[in-house]
Design a protein around this motif. Sequence first.
Motif, PDB file in Angstrom:
ATOM      1  N   THR A 158      26.636   5.337   5.834  1.00 27.99           N
ATOM      2  CA  THR A 158      26.989   5.806   7.166  1.00 27.99           C
ATOM      3  C   THR A 158      27.864   4.815   7.931  1.00 27.99           C
ATOM      4  OG1 THR A 158      24.629   6.251   7.098  1.00 27.99           O
ATOM      5  CG2 THR A 158      25.867   7.148   8.982  1.00 27.99           C
ATOM      6  N   HIS A 159      27.473   3.537   7.877  1.00 27.43           N
ATOM      7  CA  HIS A 159      28.152   2.547   8.722  1.00 27.43           C
ATOM      8  C   HIS A 159      29.130   1.660   7.960  1.00 27.43           C
ATOM      9  CE1 HIS A 159      25.833   3.869  12.036  1.00 27.43           C
ATOM     10  NE2 HIS A 159      24.675   3.449  11.544  1.00 27.43           N
ATOM     11  N   LEU A 160      29.590   2.148   6.815  1.00 21.52           N
ATOM     12  CA  LEU A 160      30.560   1.326   6.049  1.00 21.52           C
ATOM     13  C   LEU A 160      31.846   1.090   6.833  1.00 21.52           C
ATOM     14  CD1 LEU A 160      30.556   2.214   2.249  1.00 21.52           C
ATOM     15  CD2 LEU A 160      29.559   0.280   3.439  1.00 21.52           C
ATOM     16  N   TRP A 161      32.077   1.908   7.853  1.00 26.73           N
ATOM     17  CA  TRP A 161      33.289   1.715   8.663  1.00 26.73           C
ATOM     18  C   TRP A 161      33.341   0.320   9.283  1.00 26.73           C
ATOM     19  CZ3 TRP A 161      32.002   0.330  13.485  1.00 26.73           C
ATOM     20  CH2 TRP A 161      30.755   0.747  13.964  1.00 26.73           C
ATOM     21  N   ILE A 162      32.198  -0.341   9.358  1.00 31.47           N
ATOM     22  CA  ILE A 162      32.176  -1.690   9.961  1.00 31.47           C
ATOM     23  C   ILE A 162      33.071  -2.647   9.170  1.00 31.47           C
ATOM     24  CG2 ILE A 162      30.193  -2.653   8.693  1.00 31.47           C
ATOM     25  CD1 ILE A 162      30.791  -3.147  12.435  1.00 31.47           C
ATOM     26  N   LEU A 163      33.353  -2.281   7.915  1.00 29.48           N
ATOM     27  CA  LEU A 163      34.256  -3.112   7.105  1.00 29.48           C
ATOM     28  C   LEU A 163      35.624  -3.271   7.779  1.00 29.48           C
ATOM     29  CD1 LEU A 163      33.511  -1.965   3.437  1.00 29.48           C
ATOM     30  CD2 LEU A 163      32.970  -4.161   4.499  1.00 29.48           C
TER      31      LEU A 163
END
Lengths: 274, 324
Positions: A158-163
């Motif tokens: 879900t929060h891989l966008w933090i990359l």
Amino acid sequence: MSVVPAEVLPGGALAADETSGRAPAALGPRARLWPSLCAVYRAQLSRARVARIPLLFVATFQSIGIMILMRGVVDGGAEAQAVVAGSSVLVVAFVALNLLAQYFGQLRASGGLDHYATLPVPPAAVVLGAAGAYASFTVPGTVVTAVTGCLLFGLPMTHLWILVAVIPLAGAALAGLGAALGLLAPRPELATLLGQLGMSAALLLGVLPADRMPEVVRFARDLLPSTYGVEAFARTFGEAPAWGFVLGDLAVCAVVGVVSLAVATWAYRRAAVR
Amino acid sequence: MCAVRGLTKTYPAVRGRRGAPGTPALRATDDVRLDIAQGEIFGLLGPNGAGKTTLVRQLTGLMRPDSGSVEILGHDIVCHPERAARILAYLGQESSALDELTVSLAAETTGRLRGLDARRARAERDAVLDELGLAPIAGRPLKKLSGGQRRLACFASALVGERPLLVLDEPTTGMDPVARRAVWSAVDRRRAERGTTVLLVTHNVIEAETVLDRVAVLDRGRVIACDTPSGLKERVAGEVRVELLWRERAPLEVPEVAALQDRALESGRRWTLRLAPEEARTVVATVTGGAAFAALDDFTLATPSLEDVYLALGGAAQKGLVKA
């Protein structure tokens, strides 16, 4: 050998010292920061086409290998999150810290810096352009490692966008450190050694779960900038991530990035004129 | 256009460590004085280690001299080394900064870093690559090219973003005759059209004789002579070079040959002698007749070259200059 006759040109070009008593000639244009930064970045990025395997793939294979190894040791939960985050940031440490330190070390030793030093380009453009390119080289490897890790350990994506924030900020911190080490090391072998040590530290202190380590190692872990990238990333795997802490960790990366890039720029200036 | 006064640089002594002997302090340039006029192709000639590259690095602002001054087009390069980059283009001996770029990108990036906007940089890149015949290999990385082609590509980068002074450190090393001709005609065109000045570092005697307007001969950091190539050769005009190549060894049992040994520069089976024309005739007569002839493989008589000038001026390195 030459078709050029070596005679004197017409117009008395060889007349005696003609500069004396004349106003200084106009200087050529200075390259401005932003365009020259873009030119260096683009040129460095294009090197990936020639040196694709060392720059893009080796780090990824290494990180995926480590995660497969750790699968037998770690049984899900917070430790799995730390392993996946650590392995992903390890790609950044390998390329931005280790390879960039080696690159600048070799460039300095071989006299390659002369090329830049005899062009009217701001030192920051050379350092930031190269650091930016090396941070960019880490993008595919980090993403592939993170996704593979999530699949291996069954973590949410879900929060891989933090990359999008972790890669540039950890990239800036580690690339700045790599560039500074490469430019400050008196010999290229030392630059290579320092880069390798930095990467090994990121590997041992970042991938292995922290709570099993002695106090001294935990202190060393806190000193390493990659740790904050790992922590920020690892926090986002939780049910309800503590975004304040994530931001705090990323801010540390950003500060270290600014400081280390400034040091690298200073080191470049020092290395270019001896 | 370029005035150098009293330029001195000493490399400090290195203390010996275990297993590695120390080196004493080395005066790499010693009170160098030069004047280069606009539009001139000026050469620095000398054997390896004579201080040519050290001198050039001080002229390009890459190294600070211990003392002395460098003035290029009215700018003090010792006080303001950063200005050198805006006056001159430098082709060093190393290409490691460009090695992994394509020929085309190396030239374009260098142009951009010389302050050209993107459009100008691309236009100049295309013009220079066409001029030097590099267009067919423009898309290949420098690393994958032969030594001569790589050198030519670096030379192309030095030409993008025009500068009134070109400083070229052994530009034609490893090049075939076609590439060399491309280099010298590109240099000549810029000189004729824009009055570009060229400072050329070389240890190639033939090249120095054919392309240079004036040459400074360097030896152990000092300028031991500075003149036109023909002017320098006139200094030893009274002499002839005789080279004798023996079959196996010199026939020292012949007294005339034994008497020459002291004056000959020996390298293997080859003896090189600098003699007055009259003496040379006698020597040739001696070795081509009688007992010595049986031991002689070949001989040549030649008018002096810059190498002879260098030796006559007392150059330290006896075999430092390249004749090719």
